[in-house]
Enzyme design. Sequence first.
Site, short mmCIF file in Angstrom:
data_model
loop_
_atom_site.label_atom_id
_atom_site.label_comp_id
_atom_site.label_asym_id
_atom_site.label_seq_id
_atom_site.Cartn_x
_atom_site.Cartn_y
_atom_site.Cartn_z
N LYS A 133 2.39 10.68 7.48
CA LYS A 133 2.06 10.20 8.90
C LYS A 133 2.47 11.16 9.97
CE LYS A 133 0.09 6.11 7.29
NZ LYS A 133 -1.33 6.00 7.20
N TYR A 156 0.87 -1.16 -0.02
CA TYR A 156 0.01 -0.04 -0.03
C TYR A 156 0.88 1.04 -0.02
CZ TYR A 156 -3.45 3.19 1.03
OH TYR A 156 -4.72 4.31 0.96
N ASP A 185 9.33 3.59 0.70
CA ASP A 185 8.28 4.08 1.33
C ASP A 185 8.52 4.00 2.71
OD1 ASP A 185 5.90 4.73 2.59
OD2 ASP A 185 4.83 3.99 0.39
N1 PMP Z 1 2.60 4.45 2.16
C1 PMP Z 1 2.25 3.67 3.18
C2 PMP Z 1 3.25 2.88 3.31
C3 PMP Z 1 1.17 4.07 3.97
O1 PMP Z 1 1.05 3.20 4.86
C4 PMP Z 1 0.16 4.95 3.71
C5 PMP Z 1 -0.93 5.19 4.57
N2 PMP Z 1 -1.70 4.32 5.14
C6 PMP Z 1 0.52 6.01 2.35
C7 PMP Z 1 1.58 5.54 1.71
C8 PMP Z 1 -0.32 6.90 2.21
O2 PMP Z 1 -0.38 7.94 2.80
P1 PMP Z 1 -1.73 9.01 2.91
O3 PMP Z 1 -2.66 8.23 3.76
O4 PMP Z 1 -1.07 10.04 3.82
O5 PMP Z 1 -1.94 9.13 1.44
#
Ligand code: PMP
Length: 426
Positions: A272, A164, A245
């Site tokens: 986050k 994700y 990421d």
């Molecule tokens: N990358 C990872 C690993 C995530 O866990 C998330 C959100 N859960 C995101 C990207 C996306 O972040 P956002 O919800 O702030 O768009």
Amino acid sequence: MATAPRRNIDLASARAEAEHRFIAANPKSRVLFDQAAEALPGGNTRTVLYYAPFPLTLARGEGARVWDVDGHAYADFLCEYTAGLYGHSHPVIMAALREALDGGIVLGGHNKAEGRFAAALCARFPSLDLVRFCNSGTEANLMAISTARAVTGRDKIMVFDGAYHGGVFYYAHGGMPLNAPFPTVIAPYDDTQAALDLIAANARDLAAIVVEPMQGAAGCIPASRDFLAALREASAKHGIILIFDEVMTSRLAPGGLQEALGITPDMTTLGKYLGGGLTFGAFGGRAEIMKRFDPRDADAFPHAGTFNNNVLTMAAGLAGITKVYTPEAAVALNARGDRLRERIAAVFDAHGTGVRVTGLGSMLGLHFASEDARALFHLDLLDRGQYFARRGMIILSLPMTDADLDGLVAAVEGFRADHAALLAAG
Ligand code: PMP
């Protein structure tokens, strides 16, 4: 909510009974959910927050606690899917926000915090020579991937099964209908040979490899160091930009998992908690790549974003990373998480319940043999005052006390005592 011994013949009946108890205990959440469904599809504007029979509506939070609209208090182990690291009212964050508010919002210019905040991030995360801000982790990944494509002049990206990376970058079950339409190669996660074979087969077309050093949404599944090191080596060999990421995993060590593992990607995406609890995303990396955004150069990549440097996020993020989530605080919180994971694993391991516990440091993933078992666990623990994500993710925040952690372990023990036979049978 009172708890009573459950005596059901199978998991599905136990789940149905737990849902009935939940419905009876949460009339106000139900009314608000039904009303919201008149203007929001399924009463929902954020898919991950939905669970059956309906999600609780929260009224407020303080420290490491939240209260729902029916007046129940919960220990908050959902922690806003890791963004709630500082809890709901950390005095340092609140003071930074009040000061920023007093200075006025939507200024429309550079502000005093943004350069210092960027410098603090570059000092913390080894791969960041330069960084840029945006508004979400999704946007950070979109910008990093687009940057890699522009820099390399190549089209394709490689991601990993189950990953994700944001609302338009979700790669469970082969990808999602709303995913960004980049040509994408999906490789199995943590399978070094398969990844190397796919890299070799696509080497000349791959702009970027995007990887979570530990998959978060997929269930807190850490990658092996060897796998990540192989990606580092192969991407360097073929001129592919390696993007870590670390939107979630940056909290797992002072300099993120990249520092803990000693593997430096070309680019990193963040989000986050680093925004102090406000809307945030960032992408950065090697100077050679990131200096392409320098607006003093005639051919610079343009990158706009009205709220990229909004004064509230900049102030809260700066205060958080410099005054609260210091390297020492990061080490201490993750050590507490490791101990908690061992205690919860022991509750299940000792009794042959088919529940598996994964994760690292302050992020835990609980895996159940069936959807009924997972839902039953969630509803049962809510009943015991423990709030966390239905998917089985349990996250620590800084204001949690030892009593909070003991309370969670006691609730898990209570669940196991009531349902061990059903879990074993299921
Ligand atoms: N990358 C990872 C690993 C995530 O866990 C998330 C959100 N859960 C995101 C990207 C996306 O972040 P956002 O919800 O702030 O768009």
